[in-house]
Every structure is written in structure tokens, then in C-alpha cells.
Design a protein around this motif. Structure first.
Motif, PDB file in Angstrom:
ATOM      1  N   UNK A  17       0.829  -1.208   0.000  1.00 39.71           N
ATOM      2  CA  UNK A  17       0.000   0.000   0.000  1.00 39.71           C
ATOM      3  C   UNK A  17       0.859   1.251   0.000  1.00 39.71           C
ATOM      4  N   UNK A  18       0.355   2.310  -0.621  1.00 40.40           N
ATOM      5  CA  UNK A  18       1.112   3.550  -0.726  1.00 40.40           C
ATOM      6  C   UNK A  18       0.240   4.733  -0.316  1.00 40.40           C
ATOM      7  N   UNK A  19       0.862   5.722   0.335  1.00 48.08           N
ATOM      8  CA  UNK A  19       0.213   7.011   0.539  1.00 48.08           C
ATOM      9  C   UNK A  19       0.480   7.846  -0.698  1.00 48.08           C
ATOM     10  N   UNK A  20      -0.517   8.600  -1.168  1.00 49.57           N
ATOM     11  CA  UNK A  20      -0.402   9.305  -2.435  1.00 49.57           C
ATOM     12  C   UNK A  20      -0.261  10.809  -2.204  1.00 49.57           C
ATOM     13  N   UNK A  21       0.619  11.435  -2.962  1.00 54.77           N
ATOM     14  CA  UNK A  21       0.789  12.891  -2.940  1.00 54.77           C
ATOM     15  C   UNK A  21       0.725  13.386  -4.367  1.00 54.77           C
ATOM     16  N   UNK A  22      -0.061  14.418  -4.628  1.00 52.08           N
ATOM     17  CA  UNK A  22      -0.239  14.922  -5.990  1.00 52.08           C
ATOM     18  C   UNK A  22       0.387  16.300  -6.110  1.00 52.08           C
ATOM     19  N   UNK A 108      17.034  -5.620  -3.829  1.00 56.93           N
ATOM     20  CA  UNK A 108      15.925  -4.840  -3.275  1.00 56.93           C
ATOM     21  C   UNK A 108      15.490  -3.721  -4.222  1.00 56.93           C
ATOM     22  N   UNK A 109      14.179  -3.527  -4.311  1.00 59.30           N
ATOM     23  CA  UNK A 109      13.616  -2.490  -5.176  1.00 59.30           C
ATOM     24  C   UNK A 109      13.753  -1.132  -4.504  1.00 59.30           C
ATOM     25  N   UNK A 110      14.345  -0.164  -5.193  1.00 57.26           N
ATOM     26  CA  UNK A 110      14.537   1.182  -4.659  1.00 57.26           C
ATOM     27  C   UNK A 110      13.372   2.084  -5.043  1.00 57.26           C
ATOM     28  N   UNK A 111      12.959   2.041  -6.318  1.00 57.82           N
ATOM     29  CA  UNK A 111      11.854   2.895  -6.761  1.00 57.82           C
ATOM     30  C   UNK A 111      11.232   2.313  -8.023  1.00 57.82           C
ATOM     31  N   UNK A 112       9.984   2.691  -8.263  1.00 56.72           N
ATOM     32  CA  UNK A 112       9.286   2.306  -9.481  1.00 56.72           C
ATOM     33  C   UNK A 112       8.637   3.525 -10.106  1.00 56.72           C
ATOM     34  N   UNK A 113       8.449   3.483 -11.425  1.00 59.49           N
ATOM     35  CA  UNK A 113       7.848   4.601 -12.131  1.00 59.49           C
ATOM     36  C   UNK A 113       6.799   4.079 -13.101  1.00 59.49           C
ATOM     37  N   UNK A 114       5.575   4.594 -13.022  1.00 60.92           N
ATOM     38  CA  UNK A 114       4.481   4.238 -13.910  1.00 60.92           C
ATOM     39  C   UNK A 114       4.006   5.514 -14.595  1.00 60.92           C
ATOM     40  N   UNK A 115       3.864   5.479 -15.924  1.00 56.87           N
ATOM     41  CA  UNK A 115       3.440   6.678 -16.655  1.00 56.87           C
ATOM     42  C   UNK A 115       2.414   6.308 -17.714  1.00 56.87           C
ATOM     43  N   UNK A 116       1.321   7.075 -17.762  1.00 62.55           N
ATOM     44  CA  UNK A 116       0.247   6.879 -18.737  1.00 62.55           C
ATOM     45  C   UNK A 116       0.235   8.066 -19.688  1.00 62.55           C
ATOM     46  N   UNK A 117       0.645   7.895 -20.953  1.00 61.96           N
ATOM     47  CA  UNK A 117       0.696   9.036 -21.873  1.00 61.96           C
ATOM     48  C   UNK A 117      -0.681   9.593 -22.216  1.00 61.96           C
ATOM     49  N   UNK A 118      -1.740   8.791 -22.071  1.00 59.93           N
ATOM     50  CA  UNK A 118      -3.082   9.278 -22.392  1.00 59.93           C
ATOM     51  C   UNK A 118      -3.540  10.342 -21.403  1.00 59.93           C
ATOM     52  N   UNK A 123       3.540   8.394 -11.895  1.00 61.85           N
ATOM     53  CA  UNK A 123       3.544   7.945 -10.501  1.00 61.85           C
ATOM     54  C   UNK A 123       4.915   7.376 -10.163  1.00 61.85           C
ATOM     55  N   UNK A 124       5.540   7.930  -9.141  1.00 65.57           N
ATOM     56  CA  UNK A 124       6.796   7.400  -8.629  1.00 65.57           C
ATOM     57  C   UNK A 124       6.521   6.739  -7.282  1.00 65.57           C
ATOM     58  N   UNK A 125       6.968   5.504  -7.116  1.00 66.42           N
ATOM     59  CA  UNK A 125       6.719   4.758  -5.889  1.00 66.42           C
ATOM     60  C   UNK A 125       8.033   4.487  -5.163  1.00 66.42           C
ATOM     61  N   UNK A 126       7.970   4.495  -3.838  1.00 61.84           N
ATOM     62  CA  UNK A 126       9.135   4.238  -2.995  1.00 61.84           C
ATOM     63  C   UNK A 126       8.758   3.149  -1.997  1.00 61.84           C
ATOM     64  N   UNK A 127       9.059   1.889  -2.295  1.00 58.35           N
ATOM     65  CA  UNK A 127       8.651   0.780  -1.427  1.00 58.35           C
ATOM     66  C   UNK A 127       9.182   0.878   0.006  1.00 58.35           C
ATOM     67  N   UNK A 128      10.391   1.407   0.181  1.00 61.86           N
ATOM     68  CA  UNK A 128      10.971   1.455   1.519  1.00 61.86           C
ATOM     69  C   UNK A 128      10.162   2.345   2.460  1.00 61.86           C
ATOM     70  N   UNK A 129       9.590   3.435   1.931  1.00 61.48           N
ATOM     71  CA  UNK A 129       8.807   4.361   2.754  1.00 61.48           C
ATOM     72  C   UNK A 129       7.307   4.162   2.571  1.00 61.48           C
ATOM     73  N   UNK A 130       6.920   3.297   1.602  1.00 61.61           N
ATOM     74  CA  UNK A 130       5.513   3.061   1.273  1.00 61.61           C
ATOM     75  C   UNK A 130       4.808   4.359   0.904  1.00 61.61           C
TER      76      UNK A 130
END
Length: 207
Positions: A17-22, A108-118, A123-130
């Protein structure tokens, strides 16, 4: 799934689970080529998947980092990245920790990036800090917005590496070289850095 190897001289969604910041962000560069080598650094960005519709794929990127120490010995570390793109052009990139060559399993995963061109939602995710950060990117600026901006030129001419197949996919290669002074290299000697970029017309992407 194909495997891409990246030699560095110096996708998949997360289930936690992640907390979201926009936030709002500046314009995104439309260039497809990865940025040129910036000198010795610990952070290795890996491979960036460009958002091209109609060319889905998944791949595992093997990264090898070899650091030459002042006494002439070398330290080798490795990591992997899982990358992916779906048929609509949505992309997933990730960055994992560099580990010793003897390490077994996925680093170990440091960060992930998901991008929707439409929707231009990034979205940048940081698993260590959730924690995760949402950003809506504005449309890219027109190339003619700053026609007088100087373009960077390489120290050495680019070299055409021809064509080869990677996991059955034809790739066109180019080698870009930069020279670093003894002060910048951190080794006490002038160093020539060569990066190889491989482009697939079928995938519309650099690797």
C-alpha cells in the motif's frame, strides 16, 4: 520476455500500500535517447522505456557496474531492472539496489515509475517508505520554443555498431564516447567513457 544487458563503467506493479501525494511538474523532455554520461556517480538510472503505443513488451535488464580503484583493483556490482510497456503506451520502469556479483535473487527495489501518456499521469513509488507521488505532466513544449539553444556535441564522433538481434528482436546500435579529465574521472587519469545505445524500430525504443 527479452533480456537486455547494460554495461556501466564507473513492467510490474507493486503490491504494497502507498500514501499518495499529488503535485504539478514542469514539461517533460520529448527526447527518446537516454541522457549522456555525466561522470562518476553511484546512482545508475538503467534503461528508460518510452511511451510508444502499439508496441507492448516486457523485459529484464541486467546491469553490471565495474569501478576501478586508485590502486588498480576493481569492484564489480550488479543489479537488474524489470521494465514493461502495454499496447496503449503505458510504461513501467524501476531501479534496484546495486549488490555484489555473488548476490543471489532479485536485488531490493529502490523505486518504481508508472506513466500513462493518455492522461499524462506519472507515478513514482518508494517501497521502503511506502509512499508514492502522483504528477500530472503538462504537454511538452514545441521544439521551436527555443531555436537558439545550443546542442551538446560529443568529444568523439559517434560510431555505428550495425544491427544485431536480442532475443529475436532486431536492434540498431550506436556508441557515444566522452572523455573525462583526470580531475573529473576520480582515478587520477584521463578516462574515455563509451556508452552503447541499441534501438529497435519494431519497439520504437532505445535499450
Amino acid at each position: 520476455m527479452m533480456t537486455i544487458r547494460a554495461m556501466v563503467p564507473l513492467g510490474l506493479l507493486l503490491s504494497v500500500p502507498f500514501a499518495m501525494a499529488q503535485v504539478n511538474a514542469g514539461p517533460q523532455s520529448g527526447a527518446q535517447m537516454p541522457p549522456d554520461y555525466r561522470g562518476p556517480e553511484i546512482h545508475i538510472p538503467g534503461i528508460y522505456v518510452t511511451p510508444v503505443a502499439g508496441a507492448p513488451f516486457t523485459a529484464k535488464v541486467d546491469i553490471v557496474s565495474t569501478q576501478v580503484l586508485p590502486d588498480g583493483t576493481s569492484v564489480t556490482r550488479t543489479t537488474i531492472n524489470h521494465i514493461a510497456r502495454d499496447s496503449s503506451g503505458r510504461i513501467y520502469n524501476e531501479r534496484r539496489r546495486l549488490v555484489p556479483a555473488s548476490f543471489k535473487g532479485d536485488p531490493p527495489l529502490v523505486s518504481g515509475h508508472i506513466y500513462d501518456p493518455a492522461t499524462r499521469l506519472s507515478i513514482f513509488t518508494a517501497p521502503m517508505t511506502r509512499l508514492a507521488r502522483e504528477t500530472y505532466l503538462p504537454p511538452p513544449r514545441s521544439p521551436s520554443a527555443n531555436p537558439n539553444r545550443p546542442k551538446p556535441t560529443p568529444d568523439l564522433p559517434d560510431q555505428d555498431l550495425g544491427t544485431q538481434e536480442v532475443s529475436g528482436v532486431p536492434m540498431k546500435g550506436i556508441r557515444k564516447s566522452r572523455s573525462l579529465s583526470a580531475t573529473m574521472s576520480g582515478t587520477g587519469k584521463e578516462v574515455v567513457i563509451s556508452d552503447e545505445y541499441w534501438y529497435s524500430p519494431e519497439l520504437g525504443d532505445q535499450a
